[in-house]
Design a protein around this motif. Structure first.
Motif, PDB file in Angstrom:
ATOM      1  N   PHE A  37       2.295   3.546  -6.369  1.00  0.00           N
ATOM      2  CA  PHE A  37       1.275   2.573  -6.698  1.00  0.00           C
ATOM      3  C   PHE A  37       1.871   1.596  -7.705  1.00  0.00           C
ATOM      4  CE2 PHE A  37      -2.766   4.204  -4.952  1.00  0.00           C
ATOM      5  CZ  PHE A  37      -2.310   5.409  -4.445  1.00  0.00           C
ATOM      6  N   ARG A  45      -4.773  -1.009 -10.498  1.00  0.00           N
ATOM      7  CA  ARG A  45      -3.672  -0.334  -9.817  1.00  0.00           C
ATOM      8  C   ARG A  45      -3.898  -0.401  -8.312  1.00  0.00           C
ATOM      9  NH1 ARG A  45      -2.377   5.438 -12.135  1.00  0.00           N
ATOM     10  NH2 ARG A  45      -4.573   5.714 -11.609  1.00  0.00           N
ATOM     11  N   PHE A  47      -2.252   0.375  -4.224  1.00  0.00           N
ATOM     12  CA  PHE A  47      -1.360   1.168  -3.380  1.00  0.00           C
ATOM     13  C   PHE A  47      -0.203   0.317  -2.880  1.00  0.00           C
ATOM     14  CE2 PHE A  47       0.090   4.040  -0.230  1.00  0.00           C
ATOM     15  CZ  PHE A  47       0.227   3.349   0.955  1.00  0.00           C
ATOM     16  N   LYS A 111      -6.876   6.946  -4.219  1.00  0.00           N
ATOM     17  CA  LYS A 111      -6.283   7.554  -5.416  1.00  0.00           C
ATOM     18  C   LYS A 111      -6.728   9.010  -5.596  1.00  0.00           C
ATOM     19  CE  LYS A 111      -6.105   3.105  -7.849  1.00  0.00           C
ATOM     20  NZ  LYS A 111      -6.874   2.331  -6.854  1.00  0.00           N
TER      21      LYS A 111
END
Length: 127
Positions: A37, A45, A47, A111
């Motif tokens: 990430f 954040r 991917f 996540k």
């Protein structure tokens, strides 16, 4: 517990390449799906890439597809992210994550699929 330590970040010119590494310790590495990430300043954040526990499946965000390659070396307990044709918008802190295989296909960008996170390594791409 799984400990993750990233390395390989740095400053590179646009169009250049970097190879990130994430070394894992603490549990059986081959039982874990692995992801990368990234988080740019002021942004959430996001991917970038993931690889299944077996290494048979890889996943990429559209923004990096065709430029980044994720791989794993189970004998070395390490996952790699080869980044080519880097762009200034790739500038971010890159962190790896490990998620225990749950007996089904990984949802790579979710996540909650990941149980452990590393501290990250800075990647800066200059124009």
């Amino acid at each position: 517990q799984v400990q993750l330590v990233e390395s390989g970040g740095g400053l590179v010119q646009a169009g250049g390449s970097l190879r990130l590494s994430c070394a894992a310790s603490g549990r059986t590495f081959s039982n874990y799906n692995m992801g990368w990430f990234r988080q740019a300043p002021g942004k959430e954040r996001e991917f970038a890439a993931a690889i299944s526990w077996s290494g048979d499946s890889t996943y990429y965000a559209d923004s990096v597809k065709g430029r980044f390659t994720i791989s794993r070396g189970n004998a070395k307990n390490t996952v790699y992210l080869q980044m080519n044709s880097l762009k200034p918008e790739d500038t971010a802190v890159y962190g790896c994550a490990a998620g225990l295989y749950r007996g089904r296909r990984l949802r790579p960008g979710d996540k909650s699929e990941y149980d452990y996170w590393g501290q990250g390594t800075q990647v800066t791409v200059s124009s």
